[in-house]
Scaffold this motif. Structure first.
Motif, mmCIF file in Angstrom:
data_model
loop_
_atom_site.group_PDB
_atom_site.id
_atom_site.type_symbol
_atom_site.label_atom_id
_atom_site.label_comp_id
_atom_site.label_asym_id
_atom_site.label_seq_id
_atom_site.Cartn_x
_atom_site.Cartn_y
_atom_site.Cartn_z
ATOM 1 N N ARG A 139 3.551 10.604 -11.274
ATOM 2 C CA ARG A 139 2.569 9.521 -11.328
ATOM 3 C C ARG A 139 1.166 10.062 -11.085
ATOM 4 O O ARG A 139 0.202 9.606 -11.705
ATOM 5 C CB ARG A 139 2.916 8.449 -10.298
ATOM 6 C CG ARG A 139 4.164 7.656 -10.647
ATOM 7 C CD ARG A 139 4.337 6.455 -9.760
ATOM 8 N NE ARG A 139 3.233 5.513 -9.913
ATOM 9 C CZ ARG A 139 3.129 4.391 -9.195
ATOM 10 N NH1 ARG A 139 4.059 4.103 -8.294
ATOM 11 N NH2 ARG A 139 2.112 3.581 -9.368
ATOM 12 N N PHE A 140 1.064 11.036 -10.183
ATOM 13 C CA PHE A 140 -0.242 11.656 -9.939
ATOM 14 C C PHE A 140 -0.740 12.366 -11.188
ATOM 15 O O PHE A 140 -1.905 12.227 -11.585
ATOM 16 C CB PHE A 140 -0.114 12.646 -8.775
ATOM 17 C CG PHE A 140 -1.355 13.464 -8.531
ATOM 18 C CD1 PHE A 140 -2.474 12.903 -7.954
ATOM 19 C CD2 PHE A 140 -1.395 14.803 -8.901
ATOM 20 C CE1 PHE A 140 -3.617 13.657 -7.734
ATOM 21 C CE2 PHE A 140 -2.530 15.564 -8.689
ATOM 22 C CZ PHE A 140 -3.640 14.984 -8.104
ATOM 23 N N ILE A 141 0.162 13.127 -11.844
ATOM 24 C CA ILE A 141 -0.219 13.848 -13.068
ATOM 25 C C ILE A 141 -0.608 12.861 -14.169
ATOM 26 O O ILE A 141 -1.587 13.063 -14.889
ATOM 27 C CB ILE A 141 0.941 14.762 -13.518
ATOM 28 C CG1 ILE A 141 1.181 15.861 -12.476
ATOM 29 C CG2 ILE A 141 0.639 15.378 -14.886
ATOM 30 C CD1 ILE A 141 2.403 16.710 -12.758
ATOM 31 N N THR A 142 0.169 11.786 -14.289
ATOM 32 C CA THR A 142 -0.147 10.765 -15.303
ATOM 33 C C THR A 142 -1.525 10.154 -15.062
ATOM 34 O O THR A 142 -2.302 9.940 -16.008
ATOM 35 C CB THR A 142 0.927 9.663 -15.279
ATOM 36 O OG1 THR A 142 2.208 10.245 -15.527
ATOM 37 C CG2 THR A 142 0.647 8.609 -16.338
ATOM 38 N N SER A 143 -1.836 9.893 -13.791
ATOM 39 C CA SER A 143 -3.147 9.314 -13.458
ATOM 40 C C SER A 143 -4.277 10.281 -13.815
ATOM 41 O O SER A 143 -5.307 9.868 -14.368
ATOM 42 C CB SER A 143 -3.211 8.968 -11.973
ATOM 43 O OG SER A 143 -2.241 8.009 -11.638
ATOM 44 N N ILE A 144 -4.077 11.577 -13.511
ATOM 45 C CA ILE A 144 -5.093 12.583 -13.831
ATOM 46 C C ILE A 144 -5.310 12.657 -15.338
ATOM 47 O O ILE A 144 -6.448 12.700 -15.828
ATOM 48 C CB ILE A 144 -4.686 13.962 -13.277
ATOM 49 C CG1 ILE A 144 -4.692 13.944 -11.737
ATOM 50 C CG2 ILE A 144 -5.612 15.056 -13.802
ATOM 51 C CD1 ILE A 144 -6.051 13.700 -11.129
ATOM 52 N N GLU A 183 9.440 0.748 7.865
ATOM 53 C CA GLU A 183 10.093 2.058 7.818
ATOM 54 C C GLU A 183 9.119 3.077 7.232
ATOM 55 O O GLU A 183 8.661 2.930 6.092
ATOM 56 C CB GLU A 183 11.357 1.997 6.969
ATOM 57 C CG GLU A 183 12.131 3.309 6.905
ATOM 58 C CD GLU A 183 13.420 3.194 6.119
ATOM 59 O OE1 GLU A 183 13.660 4.079 5.267
ATOM 60 O OE2 GLU A 183 14.158 2.209 6.327
ATOM 61 N N ASP A 184 8.782 4.102 8.033
ATOM 62 C CA ASP A 184 7.837 5.108 7.542
ATOM 63 C C ASP A 184 8.566 6.167 6.715
ATOM 64 O O ASP A 184 9.780 6.099 6.508
ATOM 65 C CB ASP A 184 7.059 5.740 8.702
ATOM 66 C CG ASP A 184 7.952 6.469 9.695
ATOM 67 O OD1 ASP A 184 9.074 6.867 9.318
ATOM 68 O OD2 ASP A 184 7.533 6.646 10.856
ATOM 69 N N MET A 185 7.817 7.173 6.240
ATOM 70 C CA MET A 185 8.386 8.166 5.329
ATOM 71 C C MET A 185 9.435 9.045 5.995
ATOM 72 O O MET A 185 10.268 9.644 5.326
ATOM 73 C CB MET A 185 7.269 9.026 4.728
ATOM 74 C CG MET A 185 6.458 8.297 3.673
ATOM 75 S SD MET A 185 5.291 9.352 2.809
ATOM 76 C CE MET A 185 4.106 9.676 4.104
ATOM 77 N N SER A 186 9.419 9.139 7.322
ATOM 78 C CA SER A 186 10.424 9.925 8.030
ATOM 79 C C SER A 186 11.718 9.142 8.246
ATOM 80 O O SER A 186 12.700 9.691 8.750
ATOM 81 C CB SER A 186 9.871 10.389 9.385
ATOM 82 O OG SER A 186 9.697 9.278 10.260
ATOM 83 N N GLY A 187 11.715 7.857 7.888
ATOM 84 C CA GLY A 187 12.893 7.014 8.067
ATOM 85 C C GLY A 187 12.914 6.269 9.379
ATOM 86 O O GLY A 187 13.826 5.486 9.645
ATOM 87 N N GLN A 232 3.911 8.776 -3.202
ATOM 88 C CA GLN A 232 3.801 8.634 -4.651
ATOM 89 C C GLN A 232 4.410 9.848 -5.344
ATOM 90 O O GLN A 232 4.097 10.992 -4.995
ATOM 91 C CB GLN A 232 2.336 8.490 -5.055
ATOM 92 C CG GLN A 232 2.146 8.107 -6.520
ATOM 93 C CD GLN A 232 0.676 7.995 -6.881
ATOM 94 O OE1 GLN A 232 -0.064 8.956 -6.700
ATOM 95 N NE2 GLN A 232 0.270 6.850 -7.372
ATOM 96 N N PRO A 233 5.277 9.670 -6.360
ATOM 97 C CA PRO A 233 5.877 10.809 -7.073
ATOM 98 C C PRO A 233 4.814 11.661 -7.765
ATOM 99 O O PRO A 233 3.760 11.161 -8.172
ATOM 100 C CB PRO A 233 6.802 10.139 -8.101
ATOM 101 C CG PRO A 233 7.012 8.750 -7.606
ATOM 102 C CD PRO A 233 5.772 8.379 -6.860
ATOM 103 N N LEU A 234 5.124 12.960 -7.936
ATOM 104 C CA LEU A 234 4.176 13.892 -8.549
ATOM 105 C C LEU A 234 3.842 13.496 -9.977
ATOM 106 O O LEU A 234 2.689 13.608 -10.413
ATOM 107 C CB LEU A 234 4.755 15.311 -8.512
ATOM 108 C CG LEU A 234 3.868 16.419 -9.094
ATOM 109 C CD1 LEU A 234 2.556 16.514 -8.327
ATOM 110 C CD2 LEU A 234 4.609 17.752 -9.075
#
Length: 237
Positions: A198-203, A144-148, A194-196
């Motif tokens: 998690r990206f900020i946490t990684s940065i 199942e892709d991101m569009s469902g 990926q949620p935003l």
């Protein structure tokens, strides 16, 4: 990914699409046929719909390509000389399997599964009169892709054996059998962004790590510099 018990593709009409591509370099095309059997009573000898035979080795061999459907019940399909008008004396079933796949083709970079587990299976050095049994356990797989949107494919495990089989008349009539059963377990892969946070946490982790390493290096350089100054002062005295 997740596992659950279900029949995911309920709109398929209880069918599974099969793609088979196999070369028999020592068997004439007019002798090669596909037979399909299952526990629902299907018994089809010499299936020809959506199939193609390509002569090999100046006509001495054959490449069989077939696209057909099977019922979602245990059964088998096999490549043999059973549908030929006259049986050859010594049919040679040595072969190479180029492709055996079920359902939709999945070309997803991060999904690595056994969708074409028999690709490259080489039995050219086997006994020419031997039959070959490939026992398959088919596992329904959903992506199942991101569009469902969902795509339905099937992975499979395989075990195989070879043996010499005799008919009731004592003749050897070899075949290449693909005996299959379906697993009740479905594998589902779901693509998610990926949620935003998690990206900020990684940065932040990268920046914090960079500052930490820089601080350690600065401390080491300062300590070494001070030690060097002390050594130089000691020499001057």
């Amino acid at each position: 990914n997740e596992l659950y018990v279900d029949d995911p593709d309920k709109d398929s009409g209880g069918k599974i699409e099969v793609n088979l591509n196999i070369s028999l370099p020592n068997l004439h095309c007019e002798l090669v046929g596909l037979d399909i059997q299952d526990e629902m009573g299907r018994h089809e000898v010499g299936h020809i719909d959506n199939s193609m035979k390509i002569p090999l080795n100046n006509g001495d061999g054959c490449r069989f390509e077939g696209h057909f459907s099977i019922n979602k019940v245990p059964g088998n399909f096999h490549v043999s000389t059973h549908s030929a008008t006259a049986q050859p004396q010594n049919p040679d079933m040595t072969h190479v399997i180029h492709k055996l796949s079920f359902g939709d083709k999945l070309q997803v970079h991060n999904v690595h599964g056994a969708f074409n587990a028999l690709e490259g299976a080489d039995k050219l050095s086997s006994n020419p009169l031997a039959s070959h049994d490939y026992i398959l356990k088919i596992v329904p797989t959903v992506y199942e892709d991101m569009s469902g949107k969902q795509r339905y494919s099937y992975q499979y495990t395989v075990a195989n054996k070879e043996y010499v089989a005799y008919s009731h008349t004592g003749r050897i009539i070899p075949a290449i059998w693909f005996r299959y059963d379906l697993s009740p377990i479905t594998v589902k892969y779901t693509e998610r962004r990926q949620p935003l946070y998690r990206f900020i946490t990684s940065i932040c982790a990268i920046i914090g790590g960079t500052f930490t390493v820089a601080g350690i290096l600065d401390s080491c350089i300062f300590t070494a510099s001070e030690a060097w100054k002390k050594i130089q002062l000691g020499k001057m005295q």
